[in-house]
Scaffold this motif. Structure first.
Motif, PDB file in Angstrom:
ATOM      1  N   THR A  98      44.077  36.285  45.418  1.00  7.93           N
ATOM      2  CA  THR A  98      45.184  36.125  44.478  1.00  7.93           C
ATOM      3  C   THR A  98      46.435  35.587  45.175  1.00  7.93           C
ATOM      4  N   ALA A  99      46.639  35.940  46.440  1.00  3.02           N
ATOM      5  CA  ALA A  99      47.768  35.376  47.189  1.00  3.02           C
ATOM      6  C   ALA A  99      47.577  33.884  47.407  1.00  3.02           C
ATOM      7  N   THR A 100      46.351  33.477  47.690  1.00  7.06           N
ATOM      8  CA  THR A 100      46.053  32.055  47.872  1.00  7.06           C
ATOM      9  C   THR A 100      46.238  31.293  46.561  1.00  7.06           C
ATOM     10  N   ILE A 101      45.751  31.865  45.478  1.00 10.05           N
ATOM     11  CA  ILE A 101      45.929  31.233  44.168  1.00 10.05           C
ATOM     12  C   ILE A 101      47.418  31.116  43.848  1.00 10.05           C
ATOM     13  N   ASP A 102      48.172  32.167  44.148  1.00 16.67           N
ATOM     14  CA  ASP A 102      49.621  32.141  43.921  1.00 16.67           C
ATOM     15  C   ASP A 102      50.294  31.043  44.745  1.00 16.67           C
ATOM     16  N   ALA A 103      49.839  30.859  45.967  1.00 10.60           N
ATOM     17  CA  ALA A 103      50.436  29.837  46.828  1.00 10.60           C
ATOM     18  C   ALA A 103      50.282  28.437  46.244  1.00 10.60           C
ATOM     19  N   THR A 121      49.318  27.750  42.806  1.00 14.39           N
ATOM     20  CA  THR A 121      49.586  27.609  41.370  1.00 14.39           C
ATOM     21  C   THR A 121      50.846  28.327  40.915  1.00 14.39           C
ATOM     22  N   THR A 122      51.459  29.127  41.762  1.00 10.77           N
ATOM     23  CA  THR A 122      52.603  29.995  41.476  1.00 10.77           C
ATOM     24  C   THR A 122      52.285  31.055  40.416  1.00 10.77           C
ATOM     25  N   LEU A 123      51.018  31.389  40.260  1.00  9.26           N
ATOM     26  CA  LEU A 123      50.604  32.439  39.325  1.00  9.26           C
ATOM     27  C   LEU A 123      49.616  33.385  40.012  1.00  9.26           C
ATOM     28  N   VAL A 124      49.847  34.676  39.849  1.00  9.47           N
ATOM     29  CA  VAL A 124      48.883  35.668  40.308  1.00  9.47           C
ATOM     30  C   VAL A 124      47.992  35.970  39.108  1.00  9.47           C
ATOM     31  N   PRO A 125      46.677  35.726  39.214  1.00 13.16           N
ATOM     32  CA  PRO A 125      45.796  35.894  38.056  1.00 13.16           C
ATOM     33  C   PRO A 125      45.663  37.351  37.615  1.00 13.16           C
ATOM     34  N   ASP A 126      46.017  37.590  36.354  1.00 13.66           N
ATOM     35  CA  ASP A 126      45.957  38.936  35.797  1.00 13.66           C
ATOM     36  C   ASP A 126      44.546  39.519  35.836  1.00 13.66           C
ATOM     37  N   GLY A 127      43.567  38.701  35.516  1.00 18.64           N
ATOM     38  CA  GLY A 127      42.188  39.191  35.433  1.00 18.64           C
ATOM     39  C   GLY A 127      41.678  39.758  36.748  1.00 18.64           C
ATOM     40  N   LEU A 128      41.978  39.099  37.838  1.00 12.75           N
ATOM     41  CA  LEU A 128      41.511  39.585  39.143  1.00 12.75           C
ATOM     42  C   LEU A 128      42.213  40.882  39.535  1.00 12.75           C
TER      43      LEU A 128
END
Length: 174
Positions: A40-45, A47-54
């Motif tokens: 989720t940190a990588t995705i945030d880096a 996309t600037t979004l932390v995925p709620d589902g994960l």
């Protein structure tokens, strides 16, 4: 006959020590939560979004497995602490927004913190915020020195690095 692997035993004991509230047989859940937090940190880096589902999947897994294989009371305490940590980050952002009319923190950081607290406890998450903040400031300063324009800093990657450093410091160094 069980398969013995010295590096595997070391990794298993490190994961058990990292999350003292987790039942011993669920060391792999600690590894899975670390993976989810890193993912989720990588995705945030990017996309600037932390995925709620994960994050939700991690919270349900931690609470459910702690309850089933450990104690429902302990699982409830950890889940309550996680929700409180998320609410504290939300309240700080809310107060900042009311005063300055822009967000100080993203709510992805609150959700990310909640999952970290559910698995590792409040103190490692607090260390993650302190160390992560220092790392983020260093990143911003390095970008300014390099004359690189930063429009937004995603904080979850710095939180993850801070969590790993905090876990090492709290669980293995002290």
């Amino acid at each position: 006959m069980a398969f013995a692997c010295a590096p595997c035993d070391i990794a298993r004991s490190l994961l058990v020590e990292a999350a003292p509230g987790m039942p011993l047989d669920l060391w792999w859940v600690t590894a899975a939560v670390l993976f989810l937090l890193a993912l989720t940190a990588t995705i945030d880096a990017f996309t600037t979004l932390v995925p709620d589902g994960l994050i939700f999947l991690g919270l349900v897994a931690v609470a459910g497995l702690q309850g089933l294989f450990g104690s429902w009371m302990l699982a409830g305490v950890h889940l309550t602490q996680a929700i409180l940590a998320g609410l504290i980050v939300w309240a700080i952002n809310f107060a900042w927004y009311r005063k300055f009319h822009y967000d100080a923190l993203g709510m992805g950081d609150a959700k990310w913190t909640a999952l970290a607290v559910a698995c590792f406890g409040a103190l490692p998450a607090l260390y993650a915020w302190g160390i992560g903040s220092c790392l983020a400031v260093a990143w911003i300063l390095a970008a300014r020195v390099a004359r690189y324009q930063i429009t937004r800093v995603t904080f979850a990657p710095f939180l993850f690095l801070g969590l790993v450093a905090g876990l090492y410091w709290l669980r293995f160094y002290l």
